[in-house]
Design a protein around this motif. Structure first.
Motif, PDB file in Angstrom:
ATOM      1  N   LEU A  60      47.270  34.461  35.671  1.00 11.08           N
ATOM      2  CA  LEU A  60      46.364  34.383  36.805  1.00 11.08           C
ATOM      3  C   LEU A  60      45.918  35.769  37.238  1.00 11.08           C
ATOM      4  O   LEU A  60      46.704  36.708  37.294  1.00 11.08           O
ATOM      5  CB  LEU A  60      47.056  33.681  37.975  1.00 11.08           C
ATOM      6  N   ARG A  61      44.626  35.862  37.518  1.00 11.50           N
ATOM      7  CA  ARG A  61      44.055  37.119  37.990  1.00 11.50           C
ATOM      8  C   ARG A  61      43.501  36.889  39.397  1.00 11.50           C
ATOM      9  O   ARG A  61      42.766  35.919  39.618  1.00 11.50           O
ATOM     10  CB  ARG A  61      42.937  37.575  37.059  1.00 11.50           C
ATOM     11  N   PRO A  62      43.838  37.757  40.329  1.00 16.07           N
ATOM     12  CA  PRO A  62      43.359  37.576  41.707  1.00 16.07           C
ATOM     13  C   PRO A  62      41.845  37.409  41.799  1.00 16.07           C
ATOM     14  O   PRO A  62      41.361  36.598  42.588  1.00 16.07           O
ATOM     15  CB  PRO A  62      43.822  38.861  42.409  1.00 16.07           C
ATOM     16  N   ALA A  63      41.100  38.145  40.986  1.00 16.71           N
ATOM     17  CA  ALA A  63      39.631  38.037  41.034  1.00 16.71           C
ATOM     18  C   ALA A  63      39.171  36.640  40.643  1.00 16.71           C
ATOM     19  O   ALA A  63      38.226  36.097  41.231  1.00 16.71           O
ATOM     20  CB  ALA A  63      38.995  39.077  40.122  1.00 16.71           C
ATOM     21  N   ASP A  64      39.834  36.030  39.669  1.00 11.78           N
ATOM     22  CA  ASP A  64      39.468  34.675  39.244  1.00 11.78           C
ATOM     23  C   ASP A  64      39.782  33.647  40.332  1.00 11.78           C
ATOM     24  O   ASP A  64      39.014  32.714  40.560  1.00 11.78           O
ATOM     25  CB  ASP A  64      40.199  34.301  37.958  1.00 11.78           C
ATOM     26  N   ILE A  65      40.904  33.838  41.005  1.00 15.68           N
ATOM     27  CA  ILE A  65      41.280  32.920  42.084  1.00 15.68           C
ATOM     28  C   ILE A  65      40.300  33.054  43.245  1.00 15.68           C
ATOM     29  O   ILE A  65      39.854  32.043  43.814  1.00 15.68           O
ATOM     30  CB  ILE A  65      42.721  33.192  42.540  1.00 15.68           C
ATOM     31  N   ALA A  66      39.915  34.283  43.574  1.00 18.17           N
ATOM     32  CA  ALA A  66      38.948  34.502  44.659  1.00 18.17           C
ATOM     33  C   ALA A  66      37.617  33.843  44.316  1.00 18.17           C
ATOM     34  O   ALA A  66      36.980  33.203  45.166  1.00 18.17           O
ATOM     35  CB  ALA A  66      38.769  35.989  44.890  1.00 18.17           C
ATOM     36  N   LYS A  67      37.186  33.972  43.079  1.00 19.69           N
ATOM     37  CA  LYS A  67      35.928  33.355  42.637  1.00 19.69           C
ATOM     38  C   LYS A  67      35.987  31.836  42.777  1.00 19.69           C
ATOM     39  O   LYS A  67      35.042  31.189  43.244  1.00 19.69           O
ATOM     40  CB  LYS A  67      35.664  33.743  41.187  1.00 19.69           C
ATOM     41  N   LYS A  68      37.123  31.274  42.390  1.00 17.97           N
ATOM     42  CA  LYS A  68      37.305  29.823  42.477  1.00 17.97           C
ATOM     43  C   LYS A  68      37.257  29.375  43.941  1.00 17.97           C
ATOM     44  O   LYS A  68      36.618  28.358  44.268  1.00 17.97           O
ATOM     45  CB  LYS A  68      38.654  29.464  41.859  1.00 17.97           C
ATOM     46  N   LEU A  69      37.903  30.118  44.800  1.00 19.06           N
ATOM     47  CA  LEU A  69      37.893  29.773  46.229  1.00 19.06           C
ATOM     48  C   LEU A  69      36.505  29.891  46.833  1.00 19.06           C
ATOM     49  O   LEU A  69      36.099  29.063  47.648  1.00 19.06           O
ATOM     50  CB  LEU A  69      38.890  30.667  46.982  1.00 19.06           C
ATOM     51  N   ARG A  70      35.757  30.909  46.413  1.00 24.44           N
ATOM     52  CA  ARG A  70      34.374  31.046  46.889  1.00 24.44           C
ATOM     53  C   ARG A  70      33.510  29.861  46.472  1.00 24.44           C
ATOM     54  O   ARG A  70      32.673  29.376  47.220  1.00 24.44           O
ATOM     55  CB  ARG A  70      33.764  32.352  46.409  1.00 24.44           C
ATOM     56  N   SER A  71      33.704  29.388  45.247  1.00 21.90           N
ATOM     57  CA  SER A  71      32.896  28.264  44.747  1.00 21.90           C
ATOM     58  C   SER A  71      33.232  26.974  45.504  1.00 21.90           C
ATOM     59  O   SER A  71      32.367  26.124  45.668  1.00 21.90           O
ATOM     60  CB  SER A  71      33.068  28.085  43.259  1.00 21.90           C
TER      61      SER A  71
END
Length: 74
Positions: A60-71
């Motif tokens: 898991l990468r924090p940037a990917d999780i943030a992107k998912k939450l934004r979507s």
């Protein structure tokens, strides 16, 4: 035995000394998580019954999780 021989020939031709067949499995499972599949979905595909073992494949990468939450919030 035929699969093993084919794999060994492929490794020689591609000049990949350190690549193991298991590495392909690891890569595929990691990609399934990157594509957003859930742990139960990946477990079904990979055959893992122990979720702790399957967790080794999550990177898991924090940037990917943030992107998912934004979507989700959009």
């Amino acid at each position: 035995m035929a699969v093993r021989q084919a794999w060994e020939r492929l490794i020689v031709r591609a000049q990949l000394k350190d690549l193991r067949f298991h590495d392909l499995r690891h890569e595929a499972i990691s990609r399934f998580f990157e594509y957003g599949l859930s742990t139960p979905e990946v477990s079904l595909i990979s055959g893992h019954r122990d979720l702790r073992m399957l967790a080794r494949y999550t990177h898991l990468r924090p940037a990917d999780i943030a992107k998912k939450l934004r979507s989700i919030s959009s």
